[in-house]
Scaffold this active site. Structure first.
Site, PDB file in Angstrom:
ATOM      1  N   CYS A 106       0.865  -1.182   0.000  1.00 23.08           N
ATOM      2  CA  CYS A 106       0.000   0.000   0.000  1.00 23.08           C
ATOM      3  C   CYS A 106       0.896   1.224   0.000  1.00 23.08           C
ATOM      4  O   CYS A 106       1.870   1.278   0.757  1.00 23.08           O
ATOM      5  CB  CYS A 106      -0.888  -0.016   1.242  1.00 23.08           C
ATOM      6  N   HIS A 148      -8.870  -3.689  -2.616  1.00 22.98           N
ATOM      7  CA  HIS A 148      -7.998  -2.939  -1.700  1.00 22.98           C
ATOM      8  C   HIS A 148      -8.388  -1.451  -1.706  1.00 22.98           C
ATOM      9  O   HIS A 148      -8.556  -0.831  -0.653  1.00 22.98           O
ATOM     10  CB  HIS A 148      -6.540  -3.138  -2.131  1.00 22.98           C
ATOM     11  N   GLU A 149      -8.548  -0.887  -2.923  1.00 18.00           N
ATOM     12  CA  GLU A 149      -8.869   0.545  -3.025  1.00 18.00           C
ATOM     13  C   GLU A 149     -10.263   0.828  -2.483  1.00 18.00           C
ATOM     14  O   GLU A 149     -10.499   1.851  -1.848  1.00 18.00           O
ATOM     15  CB  GLU A 149      -8.758   1.030  -4.475  1.00 18.00           C
ATOM     16  N   HIS A 152     -10.242   1.352   1.106  1.00 20.54           N
ATOM     17  CA  HIS A 152      -9.803   2.715   1.454  1.00 20.54           C
ATOM     18  C   HIS A 152     -10.985   3.680   1.436  1.00 20.54           C
ATOM     19  O   HIS A 152     -11.072   4.574   2.280  1.00 20.54           O
ATOM     20  CB  HIS A 152      -8.786   3.230   0.429  1.00 20.54           C
TER      21      HIS A 152
HETATM   22 ZN    ZN Z   1      -3.645   1.125  -0.060  1.00 17.13          ZN
END
Ligand code: ZN
Length: 195
Positions: A106, A148-149, A152
């Site tokens: 990340c 993953h994004e 966020h």
């Molecule tokens: Zn990340």
């Protein structure tokens, strides 16, 4: 313009992003800057939170990796070059299939890599930068990067996805990173001109 990427410990990383209702010039400029920032950092994806903006917005580019990715529009597999960089506004995952464990990094956690379990295939509904709805299926690394994004965008980080025992050996690195981020934030606040 390359934007500063905020690091672990920055409060923006824990903020849930607001939906974007209109693709304004400001949104287009932010997207352009985020793509430039992601490419400059050799990243696979970047969420708005990582440049300090709590929005439902992420950019991705899976072309450079040698880990395989596929993107389908309907039943048609698209060449990645025709779809990247990929800009997703207000993305939602409508279906998850399969599972696999793979390594993730990340940009907000330099030099930290974790094995994370993710769906192999995801069906995504989002709005594109042209304001139109965009529906597609992603597999492999691209699927992983989108998941993953999208975490966020909800203020969720990859360290939240592993068992506490997996974080134990990283505890002191994470603590150091957090302390450094908070110290830098304090410095910036002090430097702000008054009035
Ligand atoms: Zn990340």
């Amino acid at each position: 313009m390359i934007l500063p990427i905020v690091q672990y410990g920055h409060p923006a990383l824990r903020q849930k992003g607001a939906e974007i209702h209109e693709v304004t010039d400001a949104v287009r400029q932010l997207v352009k800057d985020m793509i430039e920032t992601m490419h400059a950092a050799n990243g696979l994806g970047l969420a708005a939170q990582q440049v300090g903006k709590a929005l439902q917005l992420t950019v991705l580019d899976a072309r450079k990796s040698d880990r395989p990715s596929q993107l389908f529009l309907g039943v048609m597999e698209m060449p990645l070059d025709s779809m990247m960089p990929l800009v997703l506004l207000n993305p939602k995952i409508t279906r998850l299939e399969g599972g696999e464990i793979g390594q993730e990094g990340c940009l907000s956690f330099p030099k930290i890599y974790l094995d994370i379990s993710r769906a192999h295939t995801i069906h995504v509904a989002a709005i594109g930068l042209d304001g139109r709805s965009l529906q597609f299926v992603a597999t492999g690394l691209l699927s992983r990067a989108i998941q993953h994004e999208m975490d966020h965008l909800q203020g969720v980080l990859f360290i939240d996805k592993v068992a506490p025992a997996a974080l134990e050996p990283l505890e002191s690195d994470l603590q150091k990173l957090k302390i450094q981020t908070l110290a830098e934030l304090k410095k910036k606040k002090r430097k702000k001109p008054r009035g």
